[in-house]
Each structure stands twice: as structure tokens, then as C-alpha cells.
Scaffold this motif. Sequence first.
Motif, PDB file in Angstrom:
ATOM      1  N   PHE A  16      12.422  25.791   0.465  1.00 48.30           N
ATOM      2  CA  PHE A  16      13.645  24.988   0.485  1.00 48.30           C
ATOM      3  C   PHE A  16      14.137  24.668   1.887  1.00 48.30           C
ATOM      4  N   ASP A  17      13.786  25.538   2.837  1.00 50.61           N
ATOM      5  CA  ASP A  17      14.316  25.342   4.178  1.00 50.61           C
ATOM      6  C   ASP A  17      13.245  24.951   5.191  1.00 50.61           C
ATOM      7  N   GLU A  18      12.078  24.579   4.685  1.00 46.46           N
ATOM      8  CA  GLU A  18      10.984  24.135   5.552  1.00 46.46           C
ATOM      9  C   GLU A  18      11.036  22.598   5.665  1.00 46.46           C
ATOM     10  N   PRO A  19      11.012  22.065   6.890  1.00 49.07           N
ATOM     11  CA  PRO A  19      11.039  20.597   7.014  1.00 49.07           C
ATOM     12  C   PRO A  19       9.837  19.957   6.309  1.00 49.07           C
ATOM     13  N   LEU A  20      10.078  18.808   5.679  1.00 52.08           N
ATOM     14  CA  LEU A  20       9.002  18.092   4.988  1.00 52.08           C
ATOM     15  C   LEU A  20       8.031  17.522   6.005  1.00 52.08           C
TER      16      LEU A  20
ATOM     17  N   TRP B 167      13.806  16.235   7.309  1.00 53.23           N
ATOM     18  CA  TRP B 167      14.660  16.808   6.267  1.00 53.23           C
ATOM     19  C   TRP B 167      13.994  18.014   5.607  1.00 53.23           C
ATOM     20  N   THR B 168      14.812  18.997   5.248  1.00 55.60           N
ATOM     21  CA  THR B 168      14.328  20.079   4.387  1.00 55.60           C
ATOM     22  C   THR B 168      14.727  19.739   2.952  1.00 55.60           C
ATOM     23  N   PRO B 169      14.020  20.324   1.979  1.00 58.07           N
ATOM     24  CA  PRO B 169      14.423  20.102   0.586  1.00 58.07           C
ATOM     25  C   PRO B 169      15.899  20.418   0.351  1.00 58.07           C
TER      26      PRO B 169
ATOM     27  N   ASP C 267      21.348  18.609  -0.929  1.00 58.04           N
ATOM     28  CA  ASP C 267      22.724  18.594  -0.488  1.00 58.04           C
ATOM     29  C   ASP C 267      23.234  17.163  -0.365  1.00 58.04           C
ATOM     30  N   HIS C 268      22.399  16.322   0.179  1.00 61.71           N
ATOM     31  CA  HIS C 268      22.784  14.932   0.380  1.00 61.71           C
ATOM     32  C   HIS C 268      22.957  14.189  -0.933  1.00 61.71           C
ATOM     33  N   MET C 269      22.153  14.590  -1.934  1.00 60.77           N
ATOM     34  CA  MET C 269      22.209  13.919  -3.238  1.00 60.77           C
ATOM     35  C   MET C 269      23.349  14.456  -4.108  1.00 60.77           C
TER      36      MET C 269
END
Lengths: 445, 445
Positions: free
Chosen positions: B312-316, B340-342, B347-349
Motif C-alpha cells: 500500500f505504501d510502495e510507489p507504483l 503515487w502509492t496505492p 485517499d485521493h478517490m
Amino acid sequence: MTTHTTAGLWRHPESQATRYDELEFWIDRARTLERYGFDGLFIADSFGVPDVYHGSAEQAVREGLQVPSTDPSLMISAMAAATKRLGFGITFPTTATLPYDIARKLSTLDQLSGGRIGWNIVTGLSSNAVRALGTGGELDHDERYDRADEFLEVAYRLWEDCWDDDAVLLDRVNGDYADPERVRPISFEGDHFRVHGIHMSAPTPQRTPLLLQAGSSERGREFAARHAEVVFASAPTPTILRRTVDDLRRRASLHGRDPRSLKVLSILTVVTGLDDAAAQERYEHYRSYASAEGNLARFAATVGIDIGVLDFDEPLEYSQAPGIRTILENFTRADPHRVWTPREIADHMAVSSFGPLLVGGPEHVADEIERWSREADIDGFNLVDVVPGRSFEEFGDYVLPELARRGVWERPVSGTWRSQLFGSGHDRLSDDHPGSPRHRRMRDT
Amino acid sequence: MTTHTTAGLWRHPESQATRYDELEFWIDRARTLERYGFDGLFIADSFGVPDVYHGSAEQAVREGLQVPSTDPSLMISAMAAATKRLGFGITFPTTATLPYDIARKLSTLDQLSGGRIGWNIVTGLSSNAVRALGTGGELDHDERYDRADEFLEVAYRLWEDCWDDDAVLLDRVNGDYADPERVRPISFEGDHFRVHGIHMSAPTPQRTPLLLQAGSSERGREFAARHAEVVFASAPTPTILRRTVDDLRRRASLHGRDPRSLKVLSILTVVTGLDDAAAQERYEHYRSYASAEGNLARFAATVGIDIGVLDFDEPLEYSQAPGIRTILENFTRADPHRVWTPREIADHMAVSSFGPLLVGGPEHVADEIERWSREADIDGFNLVDVVPGRSFEEFGDYVLPELARRGVWERPVSGTWRSQLFGSGHDRLSDDHPGSPRHRRMRDT
């Protein structure tokens, strides 16, 4: 449906037929039927336009035969919102459609109406419908029924197997809308369909809608005996109809079904009034609006033979058209060997089209309805709305009270359409129905 | 449509989202929108269930993402009967459907609603929809649009060419329902469709329904510029949106259309209240109900990549998935190179999904709406009903009066949906639209 059943009668001053494209007309129809205590409203449907007569659609367009028309499925929600108990029978073909889509449509309507939806399963399309849709003509008669069997098999799985009754949780604390453990995709690979996925509707009041069918061929009766819960049938006399009914119930038994769980309805046209004389007068009045050419155009489309080129008063030669014989037999009450002229056919179709006709006051009509029910062993009638805005009202005003007085009819209670016909608690397919999960588990093990 | 746009927010105490399967809910929605003066109600639709996240539909089922749902087309007549002016935008795909059938459905609804129907033309199906329907996956992206072009060509002929305006006579004296001379079958042989027959509906108020589209690819924008009258678009800033809008209008001009005849609407989520502080408080409250996993499941389905397997916190890493880049660009307001990270995506959505978000009191929201309209050169907004039963009402109570006070909004007048958007008298396709009879005659000669 404009003058789908009664060519020319749209011109009757009391007919509301031309209002077929107004929501208010349909809402009023539904409210009226519910108020009188009718079981349901069945709306026929078909694609394409009769175009056999004189080899063109001209007569159909001129007389408003099947065209212009609307898609009945799209009018149901307005009628459902305006009623509480009335059932709605709608037609979807199993040709030129996909089971995943049709199953969702029927579930949507069953959900929105509180379980009041019946599906009239039509397997075939007319040749003009095939030309208009551009598909559906690849299969012959029996293959169409094979496809329909498979269509139903897919639909049963979507309706009955995907969602457990308790799958929808609406658990706001844990955030669980539904429980994935209680929702399973189906995986189907058949000759006609491949369907892999989850039904999009949660369980609706009836799950599988009430299943209606009208097949009259050997293969059609076999299909009806297997799948249908309500069968529409038609014959000129109770005795002839009895043969069909006995055959349907016998076939249902062979499928392991209770033969009484097949409700057979006869098509019926009734013209009634305060007494016999008033009914007869009204009948003559209706007759005067009938269109001979319109009825022959309908007849031509049904038998697939252009009788528009024949002399109106020349007897038909059956050798040219064997199919015509069977249909004409459905006209004759006495003599199956009678020879008909086109004019006589049109005359016979004037008010009642292909089905039987009762003309008389409440007592005569009630007598005949009792006789038909007894002699043909049928469960009810599919009344034709000859003059919309008048015919159902006449029946409700004059005949229903007489039937109630005799104790042979009572107002339906509330509930799903299936439970109204089969008794309280019977919201779902019965266990002996081939579509029920229990029946299919037994079959597959 | 349950939580189609806003994963998790169905749990909000004021959300009516779980009532998606009740007619009364939809009737109330329609009445509310009409009362406030909204132009129309657009209901998204899709087949199948998002099943990319963790390679299954589990998350979608758990959170009610797209499923369970209903077929929106079947709810329109109930809403039309309860309203007088509101437009209804519904979705039918041009894949896995037949133009003769869909054209009849849209005509039926246009007729019953008095010309208040818009068709959101969707050309493709998701891969899970293809598996569920068992068809529709044969064509690649550009072929789908070729099929859609042909679909529209057939539909235009059915809607515009078959029936003259004065074809229906209802001449009771001569028995002429319609004049066959003024009704012509179409005869179409294309790469995807063969259609020979008469459209089953007489001319409806709009004939061709208002055409809506949302294609964002190069080919999609070309299709929209040719056919659409209303285009749904989305971008993170007005400046970025402006590029799309300019491109759409330029392409429309190349098709000989007035570039202003393309009405572009931006997707928009608004959270408002009495003032900025109240709106912010409400926004934080909404946020607290958002579901990170639900939004990632939606994101995964959109990009076609199972990001459920990632940290979840790894950048894509974009190199694994070029398509993801374009979609992520739609998130960024400042830095297109941001990684972005997942978790950041979810969070943005949280409240606004993929589209822009405005949070503030009436003045702030009105300022921003004016700015977007001006800077992006758009014609309106497609508001997201984040919390059904609350979001539209908030907008109607707080923002619409402010917009009216500024003179940038006024209540729509009655009439067909097209005339409400394009001015009195504009019930039909304009002459410069490729579907209009005039335009097609010029093209074909």
C-alpha cells in the motif's frame, strides 16, 4: 399495442387503443384491472411488421397492425408504481437476446414491482423480425427450442444459484454490503451460450419470475410442460382444448411436476352487458368496425401465405399450404373438413381474432366460463382487450360480480404474483420445477 | 446503483444508496431534481462486476461496487410519470446489442416521457462484462468505434427516415391509422449490421434522443465530435480540461458542426453547506466513511491491473503498466511526474473518485463553477450524487440560489430535453448534425 388483436376496432368511439403511447393510458389500465380484481395484465409484444399480405407491410401500416408500437417492458415500472397487487406479464424472446441481459431485466422488474413479474417466453421470431433485427433466423423450429432450453438453464442459475437469501448484509459497522462467501459466480459453457459471472441482482421476491408460455407445437408443448407455470392455450371448443390440456399435464408429470402446478389459461374474447340483448347489440356494434382486409393481413402473416392475391370468395385450396389447415381447424367448432373462403375467415376473425368468443349477459357468460373451466380442465382465461377502455371494464362490471356470487371467483389477495396463483408462501419456484435448485441438484447428481 | 461512484459512503447515516432497488427512491430522486431545477438525471450503467482486485469479485461484492444493481432503463417510465420536465440520461452499449432493438427502446422512452430521453452511447464492455454476456469481446478498441458508427447510422435511419411527421393519420372514417406512402422501411447492409424493416415507433418528440457520450481516447473524441450533443469530460484542472474541450470543438467543426452545439459537461463532486466551515466539516465526515480497499478495487478495474497485490505504501512503477500513467495524470493538479502509492490513490478517490472536487460554502463553490466554466469553456456539470438523498439537495439548497443570484443560472423551461439545452423549437437534431436527414442527404449525393 394499437390494434394488435382486433383489426379495425381502434375506430370504435370508445376505444382508447390509439393512446398506446401515453403513460397515463397504461397507468389507468393497470389501476382499473387492479380495482376490479383481475390477476394480471399481459402485454403481447413482437418485433417487425406483418408483411405477407400483398407481399408488403402496407396493410399493416395502414391499419396500425403491430405498428406503431412500444416496448412493453419499459412501461412496467410506471404501472407498478401506481398499483400494489396486479401482476405484469411481459414478453422477451430467447432468440436475438442474451440470457445474462434478460435475466437482469426480469430481476430488475421483479424487484421494483415487489415480485409481480411474469415472463412470457417466446422462442421464435417472425421472418420479418429476423430481417429487421438482422439475426435470429439461423435456427430451425426445434433448434430454437434447444436454444430456449439452454437460455432457461442459464437464467435459472443466475436467478436461483448466485445469491444466497441472506447474502446482502448492509452491515454499516463492518462495511459489508454483502457477504462474498454467499455470492457465487456461475460458470456455464453450452452450445449456444457461455456465461461466467455473478448475477447483477440480489435475490428478488420471486427470484425466477413467474414463467408463462404459449407454445402449441409438439416441441412447444414439451417446452411448456417442462418450464411453464402458466400456459396460454387456444381452441374453438372446450373438448378440443381438453386434449391440449391433458397432454400438457401428462407431459408435466413425466418431468416430475405436479400436473396441477401447470395453470392453463384459455384466450377468450367476451362481449357482455346488462343482459343478452345488450351484449348482442354491443357485439354487432363492434363488428361494424372490424376490418376484413386487416384481419386477412394478420391471418396471412400467421400462416405465412399471401392470401391477398386470392379471390375473396374462392374456397382455399389446402394442398397449396398444409400449415393453413391446422390454423383453420382452430376456427371450426363443428366441421374440421369445412372449406373456408378468405371472406369467411375475415368474418370469423372480426371481433375475436383466433380465439373463442362469448357474447351475452352476465349469466350466459358465467355459465360458459364455468363450462369451459370444467370441460377443458383449465384454470383461467386470458381476456382480450378488444376495445381498450371498455372491454375489461364491461367484464369487471357485469361478469366478475356474477362469478363471485356463484362462488367460483374471488378477489386475489396481495403478495407476489406466484403466491397469488399458487397460494400464500409460494413466492419461489416449487421444488418439483426443473428450474428449482433442489430439482437441478437431484438431476445433476 | 449502490456505491457505483463512492466506495464506502453507502454507510453514511444520511445515504439512501441502499434503496437503489425501490421505485419510491427513484421517483423521489426525480421529483427532487425537477423541483430544484436540475436539467436531468443521468444514471450510469454497466454489465458485470469489477474483478481485477486480488483477481476476484470479492471486494466488489463485499462493498456493493456496481453489484447488486438494477437495469436503469426499466425505471425511467415510473420517474417520467412522476415528473413533467426533467431529462433522463440512460446508457445502452453498442456492443452485444442490436440497433433495431435499442432504437425501439429509446423511441419508446422518448415517446412515453414526452421527449425527455438522452442516450449515453457506450461502445465497449469491460472484460468481465464480456465473460458474463458471452459476447462482445471480438472487437478491438478502434473496431468497437467502427461498429458504433455503423450502429448510429442504422439508428438515425430508423429514427429520422422511416416515418414522416404526418404519417400517423388516425382517420377513423376511412380506417387509415397511418399512411403507408409516408412510411418507408430502411434497407441497410453494413459490416456489422443488416437491417431491413420499418421502425416500430411513430415519430417521437425528439425522434433521435439527445446523444450523450464520454469517450476520452483519440478515437473516442472523434466519435463524440461527430455524434454527441452532450459530452461528459473529466480533468483535474480547468486548464487541462480546456485542451480536451478545444479539441472536441475543433473536431466538431471539421464535421461541419457548429462547435458550440457540442455541450461539454465536467464531472464534478461538490460538498457544500451554509458556509465554508460547514462544508469542510461535512467533507471530513464523508471522508470518514470512504473505503480505501473499495476505491482501490475500482481503480484496479479501471486500469486493468491488480494493485491489490502491491504494498500500500510502495510507489507504483509505471513501467509495468503504461495505461496507469494516463489515469494518474487525471489525478494530479500540479505535478504530472508525481509518483503515487496505492494508499495515496485511495485517499485521493475517497469522496470524489476520479473527478474534481469542490468543498466550500455557496460563494466558494459558485466562484469555482464560474471559473471552471470560463477557463475550461464548458457548458455545465455532471454532479455526482455522493450521498444520495443529501448531495443533490445540498447543491440545490445552497449553490443553485447563489448561481441564480449571480445571473449565471436559471431554471430550465419545459419542453423536450434537447430544446431545454439548445433553445425553444430545437426538438430535433440540428441540420448540421451528421444524423439529421438533411446532413445525410448532402453526404450521400
